[in-house]
Design a protein around this motif. Structure first.
Motif, mmCIF file in Angstrom:
data_model
loop_
_atom_site.group_PDB
_atom_site.id
_atom_site.type_symbol
_atom_site.label_atom_id
_atom_site.label_comp_id
_atom_site.label_asym_id
_atom_site.label_seq_id
_atom_site.Cartn_x
_atom_site.Cartn_y
_atom_site.Cartn_z
ATOM 1 N N THR A 24 -16.821 -82.296 35.721
ATOM 2 C CA THR A 24 -16.792 -80.843 35.706
ATOM 3 C C THR A 24 -15.901 -80.278 36.780
ATOM 4 O O THR A 24 -15.640 -80.901 37.789
ATOM 5 C CB THR A 24 -18.214 -80.276 35.918
ATOM 6 O OG1 THR A 24 -18.145 -78.848 35.827
ATOM 7 C CG2 THR A 24 -18.782 -80.637 37.253
ATOM 8 N N THR A 25 -15.421 -79.092 36.536
ATOM 9 C CA THR A 25 -14.858 -78.253 37.572
ATOM 10 C C THR A 25 -15.830 -77.108 37.708
ATOM 11 O O THR A 25 -15.790 -76.146 36.968
ATOM 12 C CB THR A 25 -13.467 -77.738 37.172
ATOM 13 O OG1 THR A 25 -12.627 -78.840 36.881
ATOM 14 C CG2 THR A 25 -12.849 -76.925 38.294
ATOM 15 N N HIS A 64 -5.985 -84.570 24.078
ATOM 16 C CA HIS A 64 -6.491 -84.772 25.431
ATOM 17 C C HIS A 64 -7.133 -86.132 25.594
ATOM 18 O O HIS A 64 -7.163 -86.696 26.695
ATOM 19 C CB HIS A 64 -7.523 -83.700 25.773
ATOM 20 C CG HIS A 64 -8.793 -83.819 24.982
ATOM 21 N ND1 HIS A 64 -9.937 -84.352 25.513
ATOM 22 C CD2 HIS A 64 -9.075 -83.522 23.697
ATOM 23 C CE1 HIS A 64 -10.881 -84.367 24.588
ATOM 24 N NE2 HIS A 64 -10.389 -83.860 23.482
ATOM 25 N N ASP A 65 -7.649 -86.719 24.499
ATOM 26 C CA ASP A 65 -8.333 -88.011 24.593
ATOM 27 C C ASP A 65 -7.413 -89.178 24.266
ATOM 28 O O ASP A 65 -7.867 -90.307 24.125
ATOM 29 C CB ASP A 65 -9.554 -88.026 23.670
ATOM 30 C CG ASP A 65 -9.191 -87.781 22.205
ATOM 31 O OD1 ASP A 65 -7.989 -87.641 21.896
ATOM 32 O OD2 ASP A 65 -10.113 -87.742 21.373
ATOM 33 N N TYR A 181 -6.311 -77.150 26.916
ATOM 34 C CA TYR A 181 -6.283 -78.577 27.239
ATOM 35 C C TYR A 181 -5.112 -78.939 28.142
ATOM 36 O O TYR A 181 -5.074 -80.045 28.692
ATOM 37 C CB TYR A 181 -6.196 -79.413 25.967
ATOM 38 C CG TYR A 181 -7.489 -79.515 25.203
ATOM 39 C CD1 TYR A 181 -8.474 -80.419 25.591
ATOM 40 C CD2 TYR A 181 -7.723 -78.716 24.087
ATOM 41 C CE1 TYR A 181 -9.662 -80.516 24.893
ATOM 42 C CE2 TYR A 181 -8.916 -78.804 23.378
ATOM 43 C CZ TYR A 181 -9.881 -79.710 23.787
ATOM 44 O OH TYR A 181 -11.060 -79.797 23.088
ATOM 45 N N SER A 184 -0.818 -83.455 27.720
ATOM 46 C CA SER A 184 -1.052 -84.858 28.061
ATOM 47 C C SER A 184 -0.193 -85.765 27.200
ATOM 48 O O SER A 184 -0.540 -86.900 26.916
ATOM 49 C CB SER A 184 -2.529 -85.210 27.881
ATOM 50 O OG SER A 184 -2.951 -84.884 26.558
ATOM 51 N N TYR A 197 -5.399 -77.970 32.541
ATOM 52 C CA TYR A 197 -6.713 -78.090 31.908
ATOM 53 C C TYR A 197 -7.600 -76.929 32.345
ATOM 54 O O TYR A 197 -7.854 -76.742 33.537
ATOM 55 C CB TYR A 197 -7.338 -79.426 32.300
ATOM 56 C CG TYR A 197 -8.552 -79.818 31.504
ATOM 57 C CD1 TYR A 197 -8.428 -80.496 30.294
ATOM 58 C CD2 TYR A 197 -9.833 -79.544 31.977
ATOM 59 C CE1 TYR A 197 -9.551 -80.881 29.567
ATOM 60 C CE2 TYR A 197 -10.959 -79.913 31.255
ATOM 61 C CZ TYR A 197 -10.811 -80.590 30.053
ATOM 62 O OH TYR A 197 -11.926 -80.954 29.340
ATOM 63 N N TRP A 199 -10.761 -76.110 30.680
ATOM 64 C CA TRP A 199 -12.173 -76.241 30.342
ATOM 65 C C TRP A 199 -12.997 -76.493 31.601
ATOM 66 O O TRP A 199 -12.509 -77.094 32.567
ATOM 67 C CB TRP A 199 -12.385 -77.384 29.355
ATOM 68 C CG TRP A 199 -11.653 -77.209 28.060
ATOM 69 C CD1 TRP A 199 -10.479 -77.799 27.706
ATOM 70 C CD2 TRP A 199 -12.047 -76.387 26.958
ATOM 71 N NE1 TRP A 199 -10.111 -77.393 26.445
ATOM 72 C CE2 TRP A 199 -11.058 -76.523 25.952
ATOM 73 C CE3 TRP A 199 -13.129 -75.550 26.716
ATOM 74 C CZ2 TRP A 199 -11.118 -75.861 24.736
ATOM 75 C CZ3 TRP A 199 -13.202 -74.890 25.496
ATOM 76 C CH2 TRP A 199 -12.210 -75.043 24.525
ATOM 77 N N THR A 201 -15.582 -78.456 31.873
ATOM 78 C CA THR A 201 -15.989 -79.857 31.956
ATOM 79 C C THR A 201 -14.978 -80.712 31.191
ATOM 80 O O THR A 201 -14.195 -80.214 30.384
ATOM 81 C CB THR A 201 -17.386 -80.093 31.354
ATOM 82 O OG1 THR A 201 -17.386 -79.673 29.982
ATOM 83 C CG2 THR A 201 -18.445 -79.323 32.112
ATOM 84 N N ASN A 202 -14.995 -82.003 31.429
ATOM 85 C CA ASN A 202 -14.089 -82.927 30.748
ATOM 86 C C ASN A 202 -14.885 -84.108 30.202
ATOM 87 O O ASN A 202 -15.377 -84.917 30.974
ATOM 88 C CB ASN A 202 -13.024 -83.423 31.722
ATOM 89 C CG ASN A 202 -11.947 -84.218 31.017
ATOM 90 O OD1 ASN A 202 -11.913 -84.270 29.782
ATOM 91 N ND2 ASN A 202 -11.078 -84.850 31.784
ATOM 92 N N PRO A 203 -15.056 -84.202 28.873
ATOM 93 C CA PRO A 203 -14.523 -83.312 27.842
ATOM 94 C C PRO A 203 -15.266 -81.974 27.821
ATOM 95 O O PRO A 203 -16.286 -81.815 28.500
ATOM 96 C CB PRO A 203 -14.752 -84.092 26.547
ATOM 97 C CG PRO A 203 -15.918 -84.964 26.844
ATOM 98 C CD PRO A 203 -15.807 -85.332 28.294
ATOM 99 N N PRO A 204 -14.764 -81.009 27.049
ATOM 100 C CA PRO A 204 -15.380 -79.679 27.014
ATOM 101 C C PRO A 204 -16.844 -79.736 26.577
ATOM 102 O O PRO A 204 -17.246 -80.596 25.797
ATOM 103 C CB PRO A 204 -14.531 -78.920 25.986
ATOM 104 C CG PRO A 204 -13.232 -79.634 25.969
ATOM 105 C CD PRO A 204 -13.557 -81.075 26.198
#
Length: 420
Positions: A24-25, A64-65, A181, A184, A197, A199, A201-204
């Motif tokens: 998370t951010t 992103h993944d 996103y 990437s 980025y 979002w 959290t990662n992933p959202p």
């Protein structure tokens, strides 16, 4: 025995558990605008602001993944196919409604159709929710909170099927899009306006209801106001449990903690305080992490028996933390504490002022109003950084509140704080 004991031994559960991804951010970024659906068409990084509508549906990009995604030329956002209409569309962050309505009032089949646009001044970007059903849920100029329902997914505008279009833009009213996103795909981002980025959290993830560390998982606090603490009787305590990818955990000290008044650093655990009789969760200082308010309605304040008070423990990157906690008493809220007021019998958290910080409502059901016994009162303390501050006191018959105060009314014995 101290005072008149409350009949109810309350156990209050603060948050339905939702399993969330980690990473998370904290306190920043956007959350998913719709639940249960994946992206079907991605952001076109080569020409997102150029209209090449549906002329090419095979533009390849690196997701992103690390997988491969597809976007049609000129696509300035993310599409979430829903197969049917009517799914709740949620605000990706707190903000102000800049626009709600049809892009072309004369033709509901053009552009985004019926859409909502929000301005997020703290992050200096706006978000757009397009192709929604043509029905108003929010209004222009309204303050909304992260996760608040804006409307329902639909099929209006230039659309080939039911879906939600989600877009992010660099300014309050302009049309320069950015990909939440970021880029990437290797090398430099072909779209220079991107901000990386965005979002939270990662992933959202979806917006949380109660997360003390904003790590993408819901946490829980349960009041046990009859708990004996260190030889006391019914001093009261609150059990905090942390959410994880496997649900609630209590297998290590970091997963589970028993809060008492002594542990908060504000006051001491004493028999029959009933700390934990009421609990409420909200982001009172607007830092993106939820905070915990705990009522102790039979706490003695000075020489006044059962005056009651509220402890507020603030969230941090490591969860609830006492380094910046707060004790709320009626004398600090523009009133006066008195024996038997039982302040803290009921608590509720909601953003009453629309400033993206939750406010705290505190019930004092045994408050005497003038000479009228147990008429009851509600104290509202407003969200602010770094602490709750500023207060109002509400009594029946005052400040336009309906009816008049009467003996035994016990206003503030229970209430709900929410959006109607």
């Amino acid at each position: 025995m101290k005072g008149v004991r409350l009949a109810l031994i309350a156990v209050a559960i603060l948050a339905a558990l939702v399993v969330r991804p980690s990473g998370t951010t904290a306190g920043a970024g956007v959350t998913l605008p719709i639940t249960g659906f994946s992206v079907g068409s991605w952001f076109d990084h080569t020409s997102p602001a150029v209209s090449g509508l549906y002329s090419d549906n095979s533009t390849t990009m690196t997701r992103h993944d690390g997988g491969t995604g597809y976007s049609y030329n000129g696509h300035a956002g993310l599409d979430y196919p829903t197969s049917q209409q009517g799914y709740s569309v949620m605000a990706a962050a707190s903000g102000i409604v800049e626009f709600v309505g049809l892009q072309d009032p004369q033709d509901r089949t053009k552009g985004f159709g019926f859409y909502v646009r929000l301005w997020h001044s703290g992050s200096s970007y706006s978000t757009l929710y397009g192709h929604m059903q043509q029905q108003g849920v929010v209004t222009q100029g309204q303050h909304v909170s992260r996760g608040q329902v804006l409307g329902y997914s639909g099929n209006t505008g230039q659309s080939t099927g039911p879906h939600l279009h989600f877009g992010v833009y660099t300014t309050q009213t302009g049309w320069t899009p950015i990909d939440p996103y970021g880029w990437s795909g290797g090398g430099s981002d072909p779209w220079s306006a991107d901000r990386g980025y965005l979002w939270s959290t990662n992933p959202p993830s979806y917006p949380t209801v109660c997360s003390f560390d904003a790590n993408g998982y819901e946490d829980m606090a349960a009041g046990a106001d009859g708990e004996g603490v260190s030889g006391t009787t019914e001093a009261g305590a609150v059990e905090e449990m942390s959410g994880t990818s496997d649900g609630l955990k209590a297998t290590s000290p970091s997963d589970d903690f028993l809060w008492s008044q002594s542990a908060t650093g504000e006051g001491a655990s004493e028999s029959y305080d009933h700390f934990g009789y009421a609990v409420a969760c909200g982001d009172f200082n607007g830092d993106g992490r939820d905070d915990l308010a705990v009522g102790a309605p039979l706490e003695d304040v000075g020489n006044d028996t059962d005056a009651g008070l509220v402890n507020v423990i603030y969230g941090s990157a490591g969860g609830l933390n006492t380094s910046d906690d707060q004790e709320l008493r009626q004398d600090a809220l523009g009133g006066a504490f008195e024996a038997g007021d039982q302040m803290g019998s009921a608590l509720g958290a909601c953003d009453f002022s629309g400033d993206a910080k939750d406010d705290l409502a505190v019930g004092a059901p045994a408050e005497d109003v003038n000479t009228v016994a147990n008429a009851g009162a509600i104290n509202v303390i407003y969200g602010s950084s770094p602490h709750l501050s500023g207060a109002q006191q509400w009594c029946q018959g005052y400040n336009g509140m309906a009816d008049g105060y009467e003996a035994g009314d016990r206003l503030g014995n229970a209430f709900a704080a929410c959006r109607w």
